[in-house]
Design a protein around this motif. Structure first.
Motif, PDB file in Angstrom:
ATOM      1  N   ILE A 181       0.858  -1.182   0.000  1.00  0.00           N
ATOM      2  CA  ILE A 181       0.000   0.000   0.000  1.00  0.00           C
ATOM      3  C   ILE A 181       0.889   1.225   0.000  1.00  0.00           C
ATOM      4  CG2 ILE A 181      -1.945  -1.136   1.132  1.00  0.00           C
ATOM      5  CD1 ILE A 181      -1.044   0.069   3.752  1.00  0.00           C
ATOM      6  N   ASN A 182       0.295   2.379  -0.146  1.00  0.00           N
ATOM      7  CA  ASN A 182       1.052   3.620  -0.235  1.00  0.00           C
ATOM      8  C   ASN A 182       1.485   4.080   1.150  1.00  0.00           C
ATOM      9  OD1 ASN A 182       2.222   5.863  -1.350  1.00  0.00           O
ATOM     10  ND2 ASN A 182       0.314   7.037  -1.466  1.00  0.00           N
ATOM     11  N   ASP A 183       2.331   3.266   1.777  1.00  0.00           N
ATOM     12  CA  ASP A 183       2.720   3.504   3.159  1.00  0.00           C
ATOM     13  C   ASP A 183       3.860   2.550   3.470  1.00  0.00           C
ATOM     14  OD1 ASP A 183       2.782   4.067   5.915  1.00  0.00           O
ATOM     15  OD2 ASP A 183       0.614   4.327   5.991  1.00  0.00           O
ATOM     16  N   ASN A 184       4.507   2.739   4.626  1.00  0.00           N
ATOM     17  CA  ASN A 184       5.476   1.742   5.081  1.00  0.00           C
ATOM     18  C   ASN A 184       4.791   0.515   5.656  1.00  0.00           C
ATOM     19  OD1 ASN A 184       7.675   3.301   4.331  1.00  0.00           O
ATOM     20  ND2 ASN A 184       7.831   4.305   6.319  1.00  0.00           N
ATOM     21  N   LYS A 185       3.506   0.629   5.964  1.00  0.00           N
ATOM     22  CA  LYS A 185       2.747  -0.523   6.426  1.00  0.00           C
ATOM     23  C   LYS A 185       2.440  -1.449   5.254  1.00  0.00           C
ATOM     24  CE  LYS A 185       0.163   1.950  10.067  1.00  0.00           C
ATOM     25  NZ  LYS A 185       0.367   3.355   9.648  1.00  0.00           N
ATOM     26  N   LEU A 186       2.052  -2.693   5.581  1.00  0.00           N
ATOM     27  CA  LEU A 186       1.558  -3.648   4.592  1.00  0.00           C
ATOM     28  C   LEU A 186       0.145  -4.040   5.001  1.00  0.00           C
ATOM     29  CD1 LEU A 186       4.656  -6.024   4.277  1.00  0.00           C
ATOM     30  CD2 LEU A 186       4.111  -4.041   2.877  1.00  0.00           C
ATOM     31  N   ALA A 187      -0.785  -4.035   4.062  1.00  0.00           N
ATOM     32  CA  ALA A 187      -2.143  -4.474   4.367  1.00  0.00           C
ATOM     33  C   ALA A 187      -2.161  -5.993   4.503  1.00  0.00           C
ATOM     34  CB  ALA A 187      -3.104  -4.026   3.272  1.00  0.00           C
ATOM     35  N   TYR A 188      -3.034  -6.496   5.362  1.00  0.00           N
ATOM     36  CA  TYR A 188      -3.132  -7.937   5.612  1.00  0.00           C
ATOM     37  C   TYR A 188      -4.562  -8.401   5.393  1.00  0.00           C
ATOM     38  CZ  TYR A 188      -2.991 -12.445   8.043  1.00  0.00           C
ATOM     39  OH  TYR A 188      -3.083 -13.787   8.355  1.00  0.00           O
TER      40      TYR A 188
END
Length: 243
Positions: A181-188
């Motif tokens: 995603i457009n972030d350092n996070k990852l969607a789960y």
């Protein structure tokens, strides 16, 4: 952040179906090829060595950088799960405020330590592998706002279609796929298997088993998976991963 803030990568979404009884901590080590020519037993001739080295470098680069799944996310999510992600920030903050006000000092100190730190950009190759993981359930219930379990075993694999999480032990075992995603996070996007169930539950089989959230990488040795609005027992779950 909502489920609409996406920057997809190439790949097809896939959730693996491991046999929990057959997965072991030693089965991820690659086997190195022999350096000798299979016909003569001698090292390859100079004529082929450069081409061989170039090919090996390309293969190594792909092997060292697992891709993240993409495809139909978030279109494949149910309306309930889209709502979970839309309400992620509010549920996260209100639940943390509640447990900090109602939990015991030692439990609140533990939660604060687990939730400290923001997502960092971690190379995908450093995410794959074996992890110790523990579940922390946060609830807006004054009698039991914080429940922290002991460590279990988790594994993150790259199956060619994307990075997948497998919680290998415990009575509640999540299994799912990570999305860029457009972030350092990852969607789960995943689902939980219960008890002695051997077949892995896939996302979409039952709304009661569906899980969605965000992976927050803190370092190559510490991450947390944040799961808003679980279907039972709590208001906000955290799977802390360490190694």
């Amino acid at each position: 952040m909502t489920h609409a803030n996406l920057r997809p990568r190439i790949g097809e979404p896939h959730v693996g179906e491991p046999n929990f009884n057959e997965l072991s901590f030693g089965d991820l080590n690659p086997v190195a090829p022999s350096a000798n020519d299979s016909r003569t037993g001698r090292p390859p001739s100079n004529r082929f060595s450069l081409a061989f080295a170039s090919l090996a470098l390309c293969v190594g680069m792909f092997a060292a950088a697992p891709v993240l799944a993409d495809g139909s996310f978030p279109k494949m999510l149910t309306e309930q799960d889209k709502a979970r992600l839309d309400g992620y920030q509010e549920v996260r903050q209100t639940t943390l405020d509640y447990v900090r006000a109602h939990g015991s000092p030692s439990d609140v100190k533990m939660v604060n330590a687990v939730m400290a730190g923001d997502a960092k950009k971690i190379d995908a190759a450093k995410i794959a592998g074996d992890w110790r993981c523990r579940v922390i359930k946060l609830s807006k219930q004054p009698n039991l706002p914080i429940i922290a379990y002991n460590d279990f075993r988790c594994r993150i694999t790259d199956d060619g279609a994307g990075l997948a999480l497998h919680k290998l032990t415990g009575s509640q075992r999540t299994n799912g796929t990570f999305y860029d995603i457009n972030d350092n996070k990852l969607a789960y996007v995943g689902a939980v298997s219960l008890g002695d169930q051997k077949r892995v539950t896939r996302y979409g089989e039952s709304q009661d088993s569906n899980e969605v959230g965000y992976l927050v990488p803190l370092s190559a040795k510490h991450m947390r998976l944040e799961l808003p609005s679980p279907t039972a027992e709590s208001n906000f779950d955290v799977l802390e991963l360490r190694r």
